[in-house]
Design a protein around this motif. Sequence first.
Motif, PDB file in Angstrom:
ATOM      1  N   VAL A   1     -22.599 -28.326 -17.252  1.00 23.83           N
ATOM      2  CA  VAL A   1     -24.012 -27.940 -17.286  1.00 23.83           C
ATOM      3  C   VAL A   1     -24.840 -29.162 -17.699  1.00 23.83           C
ATOM      4  N   MET A   2     -25.852 -29.481 -16.920  1.00 24.71           N
ATOM      5  CA  MET A   2     -26.694 -30.650 -17.211  1.00 24.71           C
ATOM      6  C   MET A   2     -27.775 -30.234 -18.217  1.00 24.71           C
ATOM      7  N   LEU A   3     -27.422 -30.304 -19.485  1.00 19.32           N
ATOM      8  CA  LEU A   3     -28.174 -29.669 -20.570  1.00 19.32           C
ATOM      9  C   LEU A   3     -29.632 -30.113 -20.696  1.00 19.32           C
ATOM     10  N   PRO A   4     -29.994 -31.383 -20.477  1.00 15.45           N
ATOM     11  CA  PRO A   4     -31.406 -31.751 -20.651  1.00 15.45           C
ATOM     12  C   PRO A   4     -32.383 -30.963 -19.770  1.00 15.45           C
ATOM     13  N   HIS A   5     -31.898 -30.342 -18.693  1.00 19.22           N
ATOM     14  CA  HIS A   5     -32.786 -29.531 -17.858  1.00 19.22           C
ATOM     15  C   HIS A   5     -33.167 -28.212 -18.522  1.00 19.22           C
TER      16      HIS A   5
ATOM     17  N   VAL B   1     -28.529 -21.582 -22.561  1.00 19.55           N
ATOM     18  CA  VAL B   1     -27.179 -21.964 -22.123  1.00 19.55           C
ATOM     19  C   VAL B   1     -26.139 -21.324 -23.042  1.00 19.55           C
ATOM     20  N   ALA B   2     -26.401 -21.336 -24.347  1.00 23.57           N
ATOM     21  CA  ALA B   2     -25.476 -20.720 -25.305  1.00 23.57           C
ATOM     22  C   ALA B   2     -25.342 -19.225 -25.036  1.00 23.57           C
ATOM     23  N   GLU B   3     -26.440 -18.559 -24.760  1.00 25.74           N
ATOM     24  CA  GLU B   3     -26.363 -17.121 -24.463  1.00 25.74           C
ATOM     25  C   GLU B   3     -25.560 -16.865 -23.188  1.00 25.74           C
ATOM     26  N   ASN B   4     -25.785 -17.686 -22.156  1.00 29.08           N
ATOM     27  CA  ASN B   4     -25.022 -17.515 -20.915  1.00 29.08           C
ATOM     28  C   ASN B   4     -23.519 -17.606 -21.173  1.00 29.08           C
ATOM     29  N   PHE B   5     -23.112 -18.604 -21.932  1.00 28.25           N
ATOM     30  CA  PHE B   5     -21.682 -18.814 -22.137  1.00 28.25           C
ATOM     31  C   PHE B   5     -21.104 -17.856 -23.172  1.00 28.25           C
ATOM     32  N   ARG B   6     -21.916 -17.373 -24.086  1.00 26.79           N
ATOM     33  CA  ARG B   6     -21.443 -16.315 -24.980  1.00 26.79           C
ATOM     34  C   ARG B   6     -21.177 -15.032 -24.187  1.00 26.79           C
ATOM     35  N   LEU B   7     -22.028 -14.754 -23.231  1.00 24.90           N
ATOM     36  CA  LEU B   7     -21.814 -13.580 -22.395  1.00 24.90           C
ATOM     37  C   LEU B   7     -20.542 -13.731 -21.570  1.00 24.90           C
ATOM     38  N   LEU B   8     -20.329 -14.913 -20.996  1.00 25.63           N
ATOM     39  CA  LEU B   8     -19.088 -15.161 -20.256  1.00 25.63           C
ATOM     40  C   LEU B   8     -17.871 -14.997 -21.154  1.00 25.63           C
ATOM     41  N   GLU B   9     -17.952 -15.509 -22.378  1.00 24.14           N
ATOM     42  CA  GLU B   9     -16.847 -15.399 -23.330  1.00 24.14           C
ATOM     43  C   GLU B   9     -16.603 -13.945 -23.713  1.00 24.14           C
TER      44      GLU B   9
ATOM     45  N   ILE C   1     -12.993 -19.224 -21.415  1.00 30.20           N
ATOM     46  CA  ILE C   1     -14.227 -19.876 -20.982  1.00 30.20           C
ATOM     47  C   ILE C   1     -14.416 -21.224 -21.671  1.00 30.20           C
ATOM     48  N   ASP C   2     -14.763 -22.241 -20.872  1.00 33.02           N
ATOM     49  CA  ASP C   2     -15.105 -23.570 -21.371  1.00 33.02           C
ATOM     50  C   ASP C   2     -16.565 -23.857 -21.032  1.00 33.02           C
ATOM     51  N   VAL C   3     -17.268 -24.490 -21.949  1.00 33.36           N
ATOM     52  CA  VAL C   3     -18.613 -24.969 -21.649  1.00 33.36           C
ATOM     53  C   VAL C   3     -18.600 -26.489 -21.736  1.00 33.36           C
ATOM     54  N   GLY C   4     -18.592 -27.121 -20.567  1.00 33.43           N
ATOM     55  CA  GLY C   4     -18.663 -28.574 -20.492  1.00 33.43           C
ATOM     56  C   GLY C   4     -20.111 -28.982 -20.290  1.00 33.43           C
ATOM     57  N   LEU C   5     -20.583 -29.928 -21.096  1.00 34.22           N
ATOM     58  CA  LEU C   5     -21.992 -30.314 -21.092  1.00 34.22           C
ATOM     59  C   LEU C   5     -22.145 -31.777 -20.713  1.00 34.22           C
TER      60      LEU C   5
ATOM     61  N   PRO D   1     -28.583 -35.374 -28.088  1.00 39.63           N
ATOM     62  CA  PRO D   1     -27.692 -35.123 -29.232  1.00 39.63           C
ATOM     63  C   PRO D   1     -28.122 -33.926 -30.074  1.00 39.63           C
ATOM     64  N   GLN D   2     -29.442 -33.727 -30.221  1.00 40.63           N
ATOM     65  CA  GLN D   2     -29.917 -32.556 -30.959  1.00 40.63           C
ATOM     66  C   GLN D   2     -29.585 -31.276 -30.211  1.00 40.63           C
ATOM     67  N   GLN D   3     -29.694 -31.308 -28.894  1.00 41.43           N
ATOM     68  CA  GLN D   3     -29.329 -30.137 -28.098  1.00 41.43           C
ATOM     69  C   GLN D   3     -27.861 -29.775 -28.306  1.00 41.43           C
ATOM     70  N   ILE D   4     -26.992 -30.787 -28.369  1.00 40.65           N
ATOM     71  CA  ILE D   4     -25.567 -30.536 -28.591  1.00 40.65           C
ATOM     72  C   ILE D   4     -25.356 -29.870 -29.950  1.00 40.65           C
ATOM     73  N   THR D   5     -26.012 -30.401 -30.979  1.00 44.10           N
ATOM     74  CA  THR D   5     -25.904 -29.813 -32.316  1.00 44.10           C
ATOM     75  C   THR D   5     -26.414 -28.372 -32.313  1.00 44.10           C
ATOM     76  N   ASP D   6     -27.499 -28.142 -31.590  1.00 42.59           N
ATOM     77  CA  ASP D   6     -28.034 -26.771 -31.484  1.00 42.59           C
ATOM     78  C   ASP D   6     -27.021 -25.849 -30.807  1.00 42.59           C
ATOM     79  N   MET D   7     -26.370 -26.344 -29.734  1.00 41.60           N
ATOM     80  CA  MET D   7     -25.376 -25.528 -29.027  1.00 41.60           C
ATOM     81  C   MET D   7     -24.254 -25.108 -29.961  1.00 41.60           C
ATOM     82  N   ILE D   8     -23.774 -26.043 -30.782  1.00 42.21           N
ATOM     83  CA  ILE D   8     -22.714 -25.711 -31.736  1.00 42.21           C
ATOM     84  C   ILE D   8     -23.191 -24.606 -32.671  1.00 42.21           C
ATOM     85  N   GLY D   9     -24.423 -24.743 -33.175  1.00 38.27           N
ATOM     86  CA  GLY D   9     -24.964 -23.735 -34.082  1.00 38.27           C
ATOM     87  C   GLY D   9     -25.097 -22.374 -33.437  1.00 38.27           C
TER      88      GLY D   9
END
Length: 333
Positions: A77-81, A87-95, A102-106, A132-140
């Motif tokens: 997923v090209m996260l800056p877009h 994105v986190a909600e989409n992949f939580r739903l998949l999980e 499920i893997d989320v590659g960013l 980098p902040q987006q990545i930290t947000d995704m983890i959270g």
Amino acid sequence: MFKLGVLDQSQVGEGRTASDALKETTRLAQEADKLGFSRYWVSEHHASRSLAHSSPEVLIAHLASATSRIRLGSGGVMLPHYSAYKVAENFRLLEALHPGRIDVGLGRAPGGMPIATRALQEGKYMHIDEYPQQITDMIGYLHDSLGPDHRFAGLHASPAIDTAPEMWLLGSSGESAKIAARLGLSFGFAQFFGTPGGEEAVRYYKDNFRPSPLNEKPYALAAVLAVCADTEEEANRLATSTDLFFLRLEQGLELSFFPSVETAHDYPYTEYDLQRIRMGRHRRIVGNPDQVKARLEELAEQYQADELLIVSPIHNFAARLHSYRLIAEAMKL
């Protein structure tokens, strides 16, 4: 021993449609599931007529329902877009639908031409430095670990589940390796892109990895292009489609389809074109099962890779399936 997975870009073969390509992707995922490949990732590309999917989340949902064991993920997923929260909600739903698969590659590449990036980000301000902040947000969001000082403290990413998708940072340069090492994430390098510095990027990642709640140890993969056939001669013949496709891409003249062997054979190459093709071949793996096995083992050692993802672009779908079967047999999956 390293693991083997699959990376699929759903290339639209000459004479076929995007729907045909997606049916082939589904069939290949089912075969990879049976053969014992570890994971199956699909990419994100925009405004391309030669690649059939632009939304990995949607395709992952379909493929997970069509398979039973293999992990499904985005490569990536090209996260800056996008909003990291969405994105986190989409992949939580998949999980939630497919726990433990499920893997989320960013990634942070645009995944298309500048006009597509402008359309994707219309009305939105996003700077690449915020990645980098987006990545930290995704983890959270994925692990319910937003700190009390976070700008969205207390925000929950639905649905509420006890597991989380496996999170990866992907790249074709050293910058993503640095972020993955600092945050304790898994890291994937796109070796088949041909960008230099991959071995150094993975080495930096492993040497500087900081253990995290997500990973105690570093874990790296490399995505490689491999075309396997019963004979070296046949593999080289099949690989001419890839030669032409990437030559045109390099020249900024992307084809609207993935060319057949016949089209590749009849193309009016210049001597410079042929030189570029010969140079491109050194980063690809083309040969019979023994040759492919030896080269995969060599690359895994060079890249200190715990896993390799195989992309095998072949115009004839039966030959493409056969390529993956031969690789699986040679590597004793």
